[in-house]
Motif scaffolding. Structure first.
Motif, PDB file in Angstrom:
ATOM      1  N   PRO A 105      -3.069   8.602   0.964  1.00 25.60           N
ATOM      2  CA  PRO A 105      -2.415   8.589   2.271  1.00 25.60           C
ATOM      3  C   PRO A 105      -1.383   7.466   2.380  1.00 25.60           C
ATOM      4  N   MET A 106      -1.723   6.281   1.857  1.00 24.91           N
ATOM      5  CA  MET A 106      -0.800   5.155   1.965  1.00 24.91           C
ATOM      6  C   MET A 106       0.477   5.418   1.169  1.00 24.91           C
ATOM      7  N   SER A 107       0.343   5.997  -0.018  1.00 20.68           N
ATOM      8  CA  SER A 107       1.530   6.292  -0.820  1.00 20.68           C
ATOM      9  C   SER A 107       2.438   7.283  -0.096  1.00 20.68           C
ATOM     10  N   ARG A 108       1.834   8.291   0.532  1.00 24.10           N
ATOM     11  CA  ARG A 108       2.633   9.276   1.260  1.00 24.10           C
ATOM     12  C   ARG A 108       3.430   8.620   2.380  1.00 24.10           C
ATOM     13  N   VAL A 109       2.769   7.740   3.134  1.00 22.57           N
ATOM     14  CA  VAL A 109       3.462   7.072   4.245  1.00 22.57           C
ATOM     15  C   VAL A 109       4.523   6.124   3.696  1.00 22.57           C
ATOM     16  N   ALA A 110       4.205   5.440   2.601  1.00 19.02           N
ATOM     17  CA  ALA A 110       5.134   4.466   2.026  1.00 19.02           C
ATOM     18  C   ALA A 110       6.441   5.129   1.598  1.00 19.02           C
ATOM     19  N   VAL A 111       6.356   6.375   1.140  1.00 17.41           N
ATOM     20  CA  VAL A 111       7.558   7.107   0.752  1.00 17.41           C
ATOM     21  C   VAL A 111       8.432   7.372   1.984  1.00 17.41           C
ATOM     22  N   ASP A 112       7.773   7.736   3.084  1.00 17.13           N
ATOM     23  CA  ASP A 112       8.505   8.068   4.300  1.00 17.13           C
ATOM     24  C   ASP A 112       9.079   6.842   5.011  1.00 17.13           C
ATOM     25  N   PHE A 113       8.497   5.678   4.742  1.00 15.87           N
ATOM     26  CA  PHE A 113       8.976   4.463   5.400  1.00 15.87           C
ATOM     27  C   PHE A 113       9.349   3.422   4.345  1.00 15.87           C
ATOM     28  N   PRO A 114      10.480   3.628   3.665  1.00 17.06           N
ATOM     29  CA  PRO A 114      10.844   2.712   2.572  1.00 17.06           C
ATOM     30  C   PRO A 114      11.072   1.279   3.058  1.00 17.06           C
ATOM     31  N   GLU A 115      11.349   1.106   4.349  1.00 16.67           N
ATOM     32  CA  GLU A 115      11.569  -0.245   4.872  1.00 16.67           C
ATOM     33  C   GLU A 115      10.254  -0.975   5.120  1.00 16.67           C
ATOM     34  N   GLY A 116       9.164  -0.206   5.227  1.00 16.00           N
ATOM     35  CA  GLY A 116       7.882  -0.796   5.564  1.00 16.00           C
ATOM     36  C   GLY A 116       7.286  -1.569   4.401  1.00 16.00           C
ATOM     37  N   ARG A 117       6.377  -2.509   4.738  1.00 18.99           N
ATOM     38  CA  ARG A 117       5.665  -3.232   3.687  1.00 18.99           C
ATOM     39  C   ARG A 117       4.182  -2.901   3.799  1.00 18.99           C
ATOM     40  N   PHE A 118       3.625  -2.536   2.665  1.00 19.15           N
ATOM     41  CA  PHE A 118       2.245  -2.064   2.661  1.00 19.15           C
ATOM     42  C   PHE A 118       1.419  -2.841   1.640  1.00 19.15           C
ATOM     43  N   ALA A 119       0.123  -2.953   1.927  1.00 16.35           N
ATOM     44  CA  ALA A 119      -0.790  -3.543   0.937  1.00 16.35           C
ATOM     45  C   ALA A 119      -2.026  -2.658   0.864  1.00 16.35           C
ATOM     46  N   LEU A 120      -2.480  -2.455  -0.358  1.00 18.08           N
ATOM     47  CA  LEU A 120      -3.587  -1.534  -0.596  1.00 18.08           C
ATOM     48  C   LEU A 120      -4.672  -2.267  -1.378  1.00 18.08           C
ATOM     49  N   VAL A 121      -5.876  -2.289  -0.814  1.00 18.24           N
ATOM     50  CA  VAL A 121      -6.970  -2.989  -1.481  1.00 18.24           C
ATOM     51  C   VAL A 121      -7.731  -2.019  -2.373  1.00 18.24           C
ATOM     52  N   ASP A 122      -7.920  -2.368  -3.616  1.00 19.46           N
ATOM     53  CA  ASP A 122      -8.816  -1.657  -4.527  1.00 19.46           C
ATOM     54  C   ASP A 122      -8.259  -0.431  -5.230  1.00 19.46           C
ATOM     55  N   ALA A 123      -6.961  -0.151  -5.074  1.00 24.89           N
ATOM     56  CA  ALA A 123      -6.412   0.994  -5.794  1.00 24.89           C
ATOM     57  C   ALA A 123      -4.953   0.716  -6.123  1.00 24.89           C
ATOM     58  N   PRO A 124      -4.487   1.227  -7.256  1.00 24.58           N
ATOM     59  CA  PRO A 124      -3.085   1.021  -7.610  1.00 24.58           C
ATOM     60  C   PRO A 124      -2.189   2.013  -6.892  1.00 24.58           C
ATOM     61  N   SER A 125      -0.928   1.637  -6.697  1.00 27.10           N
ATOM     62  CA  SER A 125       0.041   2.554  -6.122  1.00 27.10           C
ATOM     63  C   SER A 125       1.350   2.343  -6.860  1.00 27.10           C
ATOM     64  N   SER A 126       2.104   3.430  -7.052  1.00 21.44           N
ATOM     65  CA  SER A 126       3.345   3.299  -7.806  1.00 21.44           C
ATOM     66  C   SER A 126       4.538   3.084  -6.879  1.00 21.44           C
ATOM     67  N   GLN A 127       4.304   3.076  -5.569  1.00 20.16           N
ATOM     68  CA  GLN A 127       5.411   2.878  -4.641  1.00 20.16           C
ATOM     69  C   GLN A 127       5.894   1.420  -4.686  1.00 20.16           C
ATOM     70  N   PRO A 128       7.222   1.228  -4.678  1.00 20.22           N
ATOM     71  CA  PRO A 128       7.738  -0.145  -4.800  1.00 20.22           C
ATOM     72  C   PRO A 128       7.442  -1.009  -3.583  1.00 20.22           C
ATOM     73  N   ASN A 129       7.210  -0.388  -2.422  1.00 25.65           N
ATOM     74  CA  ASN A 129       6.958  -1.208  -1.232  1.00 25.65           C
ATOM     75  C   ASN A 129       5.466  -1.349  -0.932  1.00 25.65           C
ATOM     76  N   VAL A 130       4.637  -1.009  -1.903  1.00 27.75           N
ATOM     77  CA  VAL A 130       3.191  -1.190  -1.731  1.00 27.75           C
ATOM     78  C   VAL A 130       2.714  -2.270  -2.689  1.00 27.75           C
ATOM     79  N   ARG A 131       2.005  -3.247  -2.161  1.00 21.83           N
ATOM     80  CA  ARG A 131       1.377  -4.229  -3.026  1.00 21.83           C
ATOM     81  C   ARG A 131      -0.083  -3.835  -3.221  1.00 21.83           C
ATOM     82  N   SER A 132      -0.465  -3.653  -4.474  1.00 19.86           N
ATOM     83  CA  SER A 132      -1.857  -3.292  -4.759  1.00 19.86           C
ATOM     84  C   SER A 132      -2.662  -4.549  -5.030  1.00 19.86           C
TER      85      SER A 132
END
Lengths: 344, 299
Positions: A105-132
């Motif tokens: 779910p976080m990756s899907r939202v991160a794609v739609d909001f490239p300006e947003g900054r996201f952090a995800l605990v316990d799982a990797p994500s390939s989105q550039p604006n997500v910190r895993s």
């Protein structure tokens, strides 16, 4: 009548505005008043374990960094994406999702909001604006296994996991490795509470599993099952045997019977990420937290000082040094080769 | 692996059967009066929550169980008002009631304890192991007697006769000058108390705090047992014991590796066993079940 209401509204507006200015004035000018949204997984903010560790980091950030934090507890899998999306739409400066179940779910939202900054605990994500924020849980489990078998009088120790998923298998494998490292012939019995998300919230079932293990000769159980941990501690109380807690410091839940708790410093990771956003140092990508950088540790306090002996601690400290230095390589369930070589 | 069916297995089965048994008896009482009770799950949640709160407040497990019975009865009263006097469709109202209970629980714990995940662990239980063991045994004994008691009330007493008439032929009650609605309301409230007690065994006796979602579908399993047993109390109790026995065996099987004809049995399959059993049981039985004639119909 209307005049009065208008006057009252005006007065309220003034009060609010002045309160806001007062708050802003207190803050360090370099620290922006950022808004952070957190989505906890089904264990809930107060599971006293995994989510609670993230919540502590958030509270600390609120206190020290003066941020504005909102949180949502997802009731089921389908609630993750709307919760994350709502925060994103409201332009929160940072959105943190706690738990591996929120990766997609976080990756899907991160794609739609490239300006947003996201952090995800316990799982990797390939989105550039997500910190895993990733944790070397297997290293902590290794420490738990070593401590358990050293404390055990029977040479038989147990593991109880929550939901049967790779993340928890990773705990299991690390634990077995720790047991075997300390004692070649040591036996490990593993159980899982269930295969659905209910497993994190089923203390009676966890208690039954623990009782069955204790009755079969197990005398120390390491448990990684979210809010179900409480059931294992109840069983430990009923049988006067030992248990080892997870993620947060759970020693106080059964003083004297919880040998130690393996700490996953999600609080540190969350705090660090919030701070980075505030000082414009946020980057995407993966950050690993393990024993080497203090992201994984064990708990020692007045609740377990009677049972967690200096001998045990010095041995664990030695193991920590060896793992940090790479002398001991803890098998990782996520690595195919490790899984294959470490067969029973 | 040691022997599977030993004394420990028996005790484990009884513990696991406890919440199911009490809820199923609530189900029998309610459904025999002609009111469908999908709401058992929600009533169990309310009981588990109320029980845990009372134990935290008073430190007394018996008071917690008692409080849970009252809370279950109050919850059932709300349900009764909707379905009996408000004439709501019973299945829909029951499903709504369950959702309400699921949603209200975190709200209540948040309001009282400031945590939405559940209630804090009760100190009193941890400090008095011996007493809680005795209490657990006492309540288990009670739960085993209840089905016999309900059978006797239903088949041998006047209130039981009235209850059965409310479910089979409410018109006859009416012509005898007795309101079938009142009989039904009483049955629903009694079933709420039983289901509430069943829920509280989870949070008060089998563990020491309330956790969100801790009933985990047990209300529905109890209902399945009732339907499978043809709405008869003693067979329903036996079905609950079989379910619990399978669950206990499953827990013990999980500990070791199992091979059948050289294939390893996956742990997921073993865990699915009780549910599979429920499903098969219902499928086999439903054709020949003797349903109360006015079940789900207005009185």
């Amino acid at each position: 009548m209307w005049q009065m209401i208008n006057r009252m509204l005006l007065a309220w507006a003034l009060i609010f505005m002045s309160a806001k200015f007062a708050l802003a004035g207190e803050l360090n000018p370099e620290r922006r008043k950022i808004r952070v949204g957190v989505v906890f997984d089904k264990g809930g903010r107060d599971d006293r374990s995994f989510n609670a560790a993230a919540a502590r980091g958030l509270d600390e950030a609120k206190r020290q960094l003066g941020i504005d934090a909102k949180y949502v507890e997802a009731m089921d899998d389908n609630a993750y994406e709307p919760a994350i999306r709502t925060f994103a739409r409201k332009k929160f400066d940072l959105i943190i999702a706690v738990g591996f179940g929120q990766a997609e779910p976080m990756s899907r939202v991160a794609v739609d909001f490239p300006e947003g900054r996201f952090a995800l605990v316990d799982a990797p994500s390939s989105q550039p604006n997500v910190r895993s924020l990733l944790f070397s849980d297997h290293e902590g489990a290794f420490l738990a296994g070593a401590a358990a078998i050293m404390k055990s009088a029977t040479g038989k120790v147990g593991f109880i996991g929550g939901m049967d998923v790779p993340l928890i298998r990773r705990f299991d494998l690390g634990y077995r490795a720790g047991v075997r490292h300390m004692q070649k012939g040591g036996t490990t019995v593993s159980n899982f509470v269930g295969v659905t998300a209910d497993s994190w919230n089923n203390p009676p079932k966890a208690k039954e599993l623990a009782l069955a293990q204790y009755n079969s000769g197990v005398d120390v159980i390491y448990v990684a099952a979210g809010a179900s941990n409480a059931g294992v501690f109840d069983a430990a109380g009923a049988k006067s045997k030992f248990a080892i807690g997870t993620d947060s410091n759970q020693n106080a839940m059964r003083p004297g019977l919880i040998l130690t708790s393996i700490l996953k410093r999600i609080d540190v990771a969350v705090f660090q990420t919030v701070s980075d956003v505030q000082t414009n140092k946020f980057t995407g990508g993966k950050i690993e937290f393990g024993i080497a950088n203090g992201g994984i540790d064990y708990a020692f306090d007045r609740y377990n000082e009677g049972v967690f002996t200096p001998v045990l601690r010095s041995k664990l400290d030695e193991l920590k040094r060896q793992i940090a230095a790479g002398v001991i390589k803890v098998p990782d369930y996520y690595v195919e080769a490790d899984r294959a070589t470490f067969k029973k | 692996m040691n022997i599977l069916f030993d004394f420990e297995w028996l005790m484990s089965s009884l513990r696991l059967a406890l919440p199911l048994l009490l809820a199923a008896m609530g189900g029998v009482v309610c459904e025999r009066s002609g009111v469908v009770n999908i709401a058992l799950e929600g009533l169990m949640i309310i009981g588990a929550l109320a029980g845990a709160i009372v134990v935290v407040a008073t430190g007394s497990q018996p008071l917690g169980l008692f409080g849970a019975m009252i809370a279950g009865a109050v919850g059932a009263t709300i349900y009764a008002i909707f379905v009996i006097y408000g004439r709501a469709q019973q299945v829909v109202a029951g499903a709504a009631f369950n959702m309400l209970a699921i949603g209200v629980a975190p709200f209540v714990t948040k309001a009282i304890f400031g945590i939405s995940g559940g209630t804090p662990g009760a100190e009193g239980i941890a400090n008095n192991q011996e007493f809680s063991r005795m209490l657990l045994m006492g309540v288990t004994g009670f739960a085993l007697v209840v089905p016999i008691l309900i059978w006797w009330i239903l088949e041998r007493t006047r209130p039981g006769l009235l209850l059965r008439f409310a479910g089979e032929e409410p018109g006859a009650l009416e012509s005898a000058g007795i309101s079938p609605r009142k009989v039904r309301a009483a049955a629903v409230v009694a079933s709420g108390a039983l289901a509430g007690l069943g829920g509280a065994t989870l949070s008060v006796l089998l563990s020491s705090s309330f956790a969100r979602g801790m009933t985990g579908g047990r209300g529905f399993m109890a209902l399945a047992a009732v339907i499978f047993a043809g709405w008869r109390p003693i067979p329903a109790a036996i079905v609950c014991l079989v379910f619990a026995g399978a669950d206990a065996a499953q827990i013990r099987l999980q500990g070791s590796d199992h091979f059948v004809l050289g294939f390893e049995i996956p742990v997921q399959l073993i865990q699915a066993l009780p549910y599979l059993l429920t499903f098969i049981a219902i499928a086999l039985r439903s054709g020949s079940a003797r349903v109360p004639r006015y079940l789900g119909r207005e009185a």
